[in-house]
Design an enzyme around this catalytic site. Structure first.
Site, PDB file in Angstrom:
ATOM      1  N   GLY B 120       0.850  -1.190   0.000  1.00  0.00           N
ATOM      2  CA  GLY B 120       0.000   0.000   0.000  1.00  0.00           C
ATOM      3  C   GLY B 120       0.879   1.231   0.000  1.00  0.00           C
ATOM      4  O   GLY B 120       1.049   1.892   1.022  1.00  0.00           O
ATOM      5  N   SER B 122       1.490   3.401  -3.401  1.00  0.00           N
ATOM      6  CA  SER B 122       0.940   4.394  -4.334  1.00  0.00           C
ATOM      7  C   SER B 122      -0.484   4.800  -3.970  1.00  0.00           C
ATOM      8  O   SER B 122      -1.215   4.040  -3.327  1.00  0.00           O
ATOM      9  CB  SER B 122       0.929   3.826  -5.759  1.00  0.00           C
ATOM     10  OG  SER B 122       2.229   3.583  -6.190  1.00  0.00           O
ATOM     11  N   SER B 154      -0.854  -4.855  -6.127  1.00  0.00           N
ATOM     12  CA  SER B 154      -1.001  -6.118  -6.849  1.00  0.00           C
ATOM     13  C   SER B 154      -1.446  -7.237  -5.915  1.00  0.00           C
ATOM     14  O   SER B 154      -0.899  -7.390  -4.825  1.00  0.00           O
ATOM     15  CB  SER B 154       0.318  -6.491  -7.536  1.00  0.00           C
ATOM     16  OG  SER B 154       0.573  -5.561  -8.564  1.00  0.00           O
ATOM     17  N   GLU B 237      13.720  -3.853  -3.037  1.00  0.00           N
ATOM     18  CA  GLU B 237      12.659  -3.893  -4.034  1.00  0.00           C
ATOM     19  C   GLU B 237      13.214  -3.855  -5.457  1.00  0.00           C
ATOM     20  O   GLU B 237      12.687  -4.505  -6.357  1.00  0.00           O
ATOM     21  CB  GLU B 237      11.701  -2.714  -3.815  1.00  0.00           C
ATOM     22  CG  GLU B 237      10.524  -2.745  -4.773  1.00  0.00           C
ATOM     23  CD  GLU B 237       9.519  -1.630  -4.538  1.00  0.00           C
ATOM     24  OE1 GLU B 237       9.639  -0.903  -3.540  1.00  0.00           O
ATOM     25  OE2 GLU B 237       8.613  -1.498  -5.374  1.00  0.00           O
TER      26      GLU B 237
END
Lengths: 314, 361
Positions: B120, B122, B154, B237
């Site tokens: 969570g 964007s 996603s 990431e």
């Protein structure tokens, strides 16, 4: 190794200053100085007359020398000595810096720095360096040739040695040019601000930097590959050669017209990038890799990766 | 066990599972290869949370080992999406910054393939500009209430937990006052809605937060320290092999068919060798305790380009076999996301350019 690299840059730079405007004399001095100083003896066991150290140490020296915009036949003299030792031949002339390496290319054989040498190693034997056809590359370095293609073992460990160090040469110049480009973009002002503040310019700086980083990683992988590796070593040189073209283009675009002047000195790096990426070209190397992978399939391509396990937990 | 032995073991197991029809290789499997049972299988083999302490269900191994494991999973095109986010970045963030209670509760569950995370980060008005998040966390007795909207999360509709970046105060600089939370997505006040994409139902979701409660023990790190923490997360990431290998299953088919011009194939293989080494270097630096954010950005910038170039080579050379065509189409439709997710190429370019100038000083 840092001290050796710094000393090499210093000694060679002093020579260059003495031969301004006479490239042939400059190159002769570069060859003579390299042989006298014996830097090519790095990465050769002391029992064989060398200075000890490993190939990565020598690559670091090559990289520093080329990052400074200097020429030195270190890859050639080292590969020549390596080849003489591997073939069980008398290394005396090679220790003195008089044996180089022969690189078959289509219908001819290239012998970089050949005019200064006694002989060049080719497939376990030596070719005398007489009757060479003289030629120079874009960096004014001698790359003389002999007629006749030679059959050798593929991949040849001596050629692989040379390729690794030639890649180091390209990596050094790419790093030098990328660094100069970043520094210039950060300080050169137009429209009232450093040009790096324009994203289109920053993207060129980033591209040059990223390509130099990629080429360095490719060299890193090649340095831990086996002597007769068919993929990782040519991949290292091919990646460095590709990076060379991109870095040179970005460097000149960011520098503007001043970049092509001799006074600025960027051309000492970019001329070398263009010269070195041509022997051999990335296209020749990539075709060779493609053929090897076609024969070995996907497992070869995947296993040809870097030696991931070096230095990892046991 | 050495990394080489681990590689051989993972490879043999994946070959076996693939032969048994347990999974079908596909491109972009770390995002769209969603299979909870497969994640549990990996968990049972000990292949989730490899780098975490055994105290929390991990295996105390290094990032180089994890690199080797993830490389082989991606090479095989194995369905790893269900646990990927938790294994790659939120698990490590919990291990680094989480309270004892959070670690004990979630890390073993993640390692077993039972707890599944979505991101969570964007929001509708915070894409590349993450510091402009507006989701707020309001202090209440024993915890925080989250209110706002997250997007591009996603697989949120199948996740058990979400990582949420939210504003806990309005600092002088907008990078101040951000905090990180772990949220139970089944909690009251959490609504997840799927966003159909160009492939159909897709993986994208939006998350609506209407005073969803997070207990104090589920705050990650310091209140107000979210920006520095999330920036460190970027090395995890962006710096992994999935930034290079999203289309590797397609390249593998190309190499297996021995089709295509040798030069083009040779160029891809040469670049692959260099990119894999670069990703390995990032893992080595993480093992040394660094957060190599700039190197990770460089890897992603170059890796995403490679992923797309594989598709172009396949278009040029693949025969018109139906099965291969489907694999190619699958990769084509995934490709727009490569250079967006985890930092757009344009943003990464700024990061890399800045690093180049820092090094040149």
């Amino acid at each position: 190794m840092r001290a050796v690299a710094e000393a090499a840059v210093q000694v060679l730079s002093a020579q260059v200053a003495a031969y301004r405007d006479d490239p042939a004399a400059e190159m002769a001095a570069m060859w003579r100085t390299t042989g006298e100083q014996g830097w090519h003896l790095l990465a050769v066991p002391e029992t064989a007359g060398g200075m000890g150290g490993d190939l990565a140490d020598l690559a670091a020296v090559v990289r520093a020398v080329s990052a400074a915009g200097l020429s030195a036949p270190l890859p050639e003299l080292h590969a020549g000595l390596f080849g003489m030792l591997a073939a069980g031949l008398d290394p005396a002339a090679a220790l003195d810096g008089r044996i180089g390496v022969a690189l078959p290319r289509g219908a001819e054989i290239a012998v970089p720095w050949g005019r200064h040498l006694d002989a060049a190693v080719l497939a376990g034997t030596t070719l005398p360096c007489a009757d060479l056809r003289p030629a120079v590359n874009l960096a004014h370095e001698p790359v003389d040739t002999l007629a006749g293609a030679a059959a050798g073992t593929t991949p040849d460990p001596v050629v692989n040695r040379w390729r690794i160090l030639h890649a180091a040469r390209l990596v050094g110049a790419a790093e030098g040019a990328a660094r100069r480009t970043a520094a210039y973009a950060a300080t050169r002002e137009q429209f009232g601000r450093p040009i790096a503040r324009f994203q289109a310019v920053a993207a060129l700086v980033a591209e040059a930097h990223a390509q130099a980083v990629l080429a360095a990683a490719a060299l890193d992988a090649a340095l831990v590959a086996a002597d007769d590796d068919p993929v990782t070593v040519p991949a290292g040189l091919a990646t460095a050669a590709r990076a060379a073209g991109v870095v040179a283009r970005c460097a000149h675009q960011v520098h503007g017209a001043i970049g092509v002047t001799r006074e600025l000195g960027l051309e000492r790096l970019t001329r070398r990038l263009w010269a070195w990426r041509d022997l051999p070209t990335e296209h020749e190397l990539e075709a060779g890799i493609g053929r090897a992978v076609r024969a070995g399939g996907e497992p070869l391509a995947w296993s040809a990766g870097p030696e991931f396990d070096v230095g990892s937990s046991g | 066990m050495s990394a080489a032995a681990l590689r051989a073991e993972v490879r043999a197991q994946l070959d076996e599972w693939r032969a048994a029809g347990i999974f079908t290789p596909r491109s972009d499997s770390w995002l769209v290869g969603y299979d909870e049972d497969f994640s549990r299988r990996l968990g049972a083999r000990g292949w989730i949370g490899l780098t975490w302490s055994p105290e929390y269900g991990g295996h105390g191994r290094g990032f180089v080992d994890r690199f080797v494991l993830t490389e082989e999973l991606l090479r095989a095109g194995a369905p790893v999406a269900a646990h990927w986010i938790a294994d790659r970045q939120i698990g490590p963030a919990i291990a680094r910054l989480g309270t004892g209670a959070l670690r004990r509760e979630l890390l073993p569950a993640i390692a077993a393939g039972e707890a599944r995370f979505c991101l969570g980060m964007s929001e509708p008005d915070a894409g590349s500009d993450l510091a402009s998040v507006r989701t707020r966390a309001r202090r209440v007795d024993g915890g925080w209430l989250l209110a706002g909207q997250k997007v591009w999360s996603s697989n949120a509709h199948r996740a058990t937990h979400a990582y949420v970046l939210a504003r806990t105060s309005d600092g002088e600089r907008r990078h101040d006052g951000l905090s990180e939370f772990v949220l139970d997505v089944t909690a009251p006040g959490v609504t997840v809605r799927r966003i159909p994409d160009l492939r159909g139902p897709g993986h994208f979701c939006e998350i609506f937060l209407d005073d969803a409660f997070v207990p104090d023990a589920w705050v990650l790190g310091g209140i107000g320290a979210g920006w520095a923490q999330v920036t460190e997360q970027l090395a995890f990431e962006r710096g992994g092999p999935e930034r290079v290998l999203s289309t590797y299953p397609l390249l593998r088919r190309l190499l297996d068919t021995a089709a295509g011009p040798v030069g083009r194939v040779g160029e891809l293989v040469a670049r692959l060798v260099a990119l894999r080494r670069l990703a390995w270097q990032v893992a080595v630096r993480m093992d040394a305790g660094e957060a190599p954010v700039a190197a990770a950005a460089t890897l992603k910038l170059l890796g995403n380009r490679f992923e797309v170039d594989v598709i172009e080579a396949a278009r040029e050379t693949l025969p018109s076999d139906e099965d291969l065509r489907a694999a190619l189409d699958d990769a084509v439709l995934a490709a727009p996301g490569f250079s967006l997710r985890g930092g757009t190429t344009e943003v990464l370019s700024v990061v890399v350019g800045r690093e180049a100038m820092r090094e040149a000083r």
